[in-house]
Design a protein around this motif. Structure first.
Motif, PDB file in Angstrom:
ATOM      1  N   LEU A 248    -133.367  53.375  52.519  1.00 54.35           N
ATOM      2  CA  LEU A 248    -134.168  54.136  51.770  1.00 54.35           C
ATOM      3  C   LEU A 248    -134.988  54.977  52.605  1.00 54.35           C
ATOM      4  O   LEU A 248    -135.268  56.137  52.315  1.00 54.35           O
ATOM      5  N   ALA A 251    -133.264  57.890  54.176  1.00 58.23           N
ATOM      6  CA  ALA A 251    -133.042  58.843  53.331  1.00 58.23           C
ATOM      7  C   ALA A 251    -134.315  59.655  52.613  1.00 58.23           C
ATOM      8  O   ALA A 251    -134.560  60.891  52.725  1.00 58.23           O
ATOM      9  N   LEU A 293    -127.972  63.548  48.957  1.00 55.72           N
ATOM     10  CA  LEU A 293    -128.733  62.324  48.655  1.00 55.72           C
ATOM     11  C   LEU A 293    -128.073  61.954  47.140  1.00 55.72           C
ATOM     12  O   LEU A 293    -127.813  60.723  47.066  1.00 55.72           O
ATOM     13  N   VAL A 294    -127.824  62.850  46.480  1.00 51.92           N
ATOM     14  CA  VAL A 294    -127.204  62.569  45.141  1.00 51.92           C
ATOM     15  C   VAL A 294    -125.865  61.999  45.196  1.00 51.92           C
ATOM     16  O   VAL A 294    -125.692  61.261  44.362  1.00 51.92           O
ATOM     17  N   TRP A 296    -124.607  60.564  47.633  1.00 49.15           N
ATOM     18  CA  TRP A 296    -124.459  59.238  48.263  1.00 49.15           C
ATOM     19  C   TRP A 296    -125.668  58.337  47.943  1.00 49.15           C
ATOM     20  O   TRP A 296    -125.950  57.332  48.406  1.00 49.15           O
ATOM     21  N   ARG A 297    -126.035  58.461  46.509  1.00 50.19           N
ATOM     22  CA  ARG A 297    -127.216  57.674  46.085  1.00 50.19           C
ATOM     23  C   ARG A 297    -126.845  56.091  45.996  1.00 50.19           C
ATOM     24  O   ARG A 297    -127.850  55.393  46.165  1.00 50.19           O
ATOM     25  N   ASP A 298    -125.551  55.695  45.820  1.00 49.39           N
ATOM     26  CA  ASP A 298    -125.420  54.499  45.897  1.00 49.39           C
ATOM     27  C   ASP A 298    -125.532  53.942  47.347  1.00 49.39           C
ATOM     28  O   ASP A 298    -125.653  52.545  47.469  1.00 49.39           O
ATOM     29  N   TRP A 299    -125.579  54.513  48.303  1.00 53.35           N
ATOM     30  CA  TRP A 299    -125.879  54.069  49.832  1.00 53.35           C
ATOM     31  C   TRP A 299    -127.369  53.684  50.019  1.00 53.35           C
ATOM     32  O   TRP A 299    -127.791  52.842  50.481  1.00 53.35           O
ATOM     33  N   TRP A 300    -128.138  54.628  49.621  1.00 57.85           N
ATOM     34  CA  TRP A 300    -129.521  54.444  49.801  1.00 57.85           C
ATOM     35  C   TRP A 300    -130.556  53.916  48.634  1.00 57.85           C
ATOM     36  O   TRP A 300    -131.672  53.514  48.901  1.00 57.85           O
ATOM     37  N   TRP A 301    -130.011  54.285  47.580  1.00 64.16           N
ATOM     38  CA  TRP A 301    -130.919  53.732  46.342  1.00 64.16           C
ATOM     39  C   TRP A 301    -130.685  52.238  46.028  1.00 64.16           C
ATOM     40  O   TRP A 301    -129.731  52.006  45.376  1.00 64.16           O
TER      41      TRP A 301
END
Length: 305
Positions: A248, A251, A293-294, A296-301
């Protein structure tokens, strides 16, 4: 653009402050390494060989890694504003700058901080001697450090563009850093229950994020485990250290860099300020970054984990 970048880089490296910074970086890392070595029972880790190190267990490696990364992270955050200030005129007054000149100055500052990080690599070469440290862990730690350098360079030039005088801008930079880190640490250590707000504070505490890649493998017991757990209490508080919050941080810091660069460019350009091609290019890059970011959101959120 390349001509402007060369001019800014040559101006930066000719400043005496840069030479002092490089020498002081070496001395600071030597001092930090020697201090950690003495606390771990070594006499001189700098000249030690693998056969000469009385390694009782791999916990020492964790302590060395955490301490060196914390030292380097703090050094980068503290010295980046000084590098940014070195790009200013000797009078300290900031003239109006076109976007191309400001961006070239930012690239020069980033290059200077990359040089500072690179000269510390020999000190981190001792970490594999202790075992239990993986290259991905060290790699993510360095990704956090480099990201902190990018963000520090951007907001340093942003403050300078806002205040338009170098000495007051430096006071504002260090004051805001002290308030942010101090307030985040107080809130984190005095809140017994993790919640999304607290997790976000941890995720954007640069000192917590340099520990995050190493924290999941911290030993729960042993002679040095108490020191490592004390570090976790200061940086993570009640937040589970196994959550990869550094994702997080990476990103979100990228997004902040775009925003700060856009703001600094607008404040520093000559008046009357108008939309320019630089703004269009920066906007397109920001849109592409948001799309990544959208996707790969499962990676950073990971706040809900």
């Amino acid at each position: 653009m390349s001509v402007i970048l060369r001019e800014e880089w040559h101006y930066l490296i000719r400043r005496r402050r840069i030479a002092v910074l490089i020498v002081s970086t070496m001395l600071a890392m030597i001092a930090a390494t020697q201090l950690i070595a003495q606390q771990s029972g070594f006499t001189n880790i700098i000249v030690a060989t693998p056969q000469a190190i009385p390694l009782p267990h791999a916990q020492i490696g964790r302590l060395f890694a955490a301490s060196l990364c914390l030292a380097l992270q703090g050094w980068v955050i503290v010295t980046t504003p000084l590098v940014a200030a070195s790009t200013s005129p000797p009078t300290g007054l900031q003239p109006a700058l076109p976007p191309a000149r400001l961006f070239a100055r930012l690239l020069a500052v980033w290059g200077g901080m990359l040089l500072v990080v690179l000269i510390t690599l020999p000190f981190f070469s001792i970490l594999p001697l202790f075992g239990s440290l993986s290259w991905p862990e060290i790699g993510w730690a360095f990704a956090v450090i480099l990201t902190s350098g990018l963000l520090s360079g951007a907001y340093s030039l942003g403050w300078i563009a806002l205040v338009q005088q170098t000495p007051p801008a430096l006071v504002a930079i260090y004051s805001s850093l002290l308030v942010w880190v101090g307030a985040a640490t107080l809130i984190i250590t005095n809140n017994p229950v993790p919640n999304p707000t607290l997790i976000s504070l941890v995720a954007f505490n640069p000192f917590a994020m340099i520990i995050a890649p190493l924290a999941p493998a911290f030993p729960p017991d042993g002679p040095i485990a108490a020191d490592l757990q004390n570090v976790l209490r200061l940086t993570h508080g009640p937040v589970d250290p196994s959550i990869p919050l550094y994702r997080l941080y990476l990103a979100g810091s990228g997004m902040l860099v775009f925003i700060v660069v856009a703001g600094a460019s607008w404040l520093a350009r000559p008046r009357p300020r108008r939309w320019q091609r630089f703004d269009t290019v920066l906007s397109v890059m920001l849109i592409l970054y948001v799309m990544v970011l959208v996707g790969w959101r499962d990676w950073w959120w990971i706040i809900g984990q």
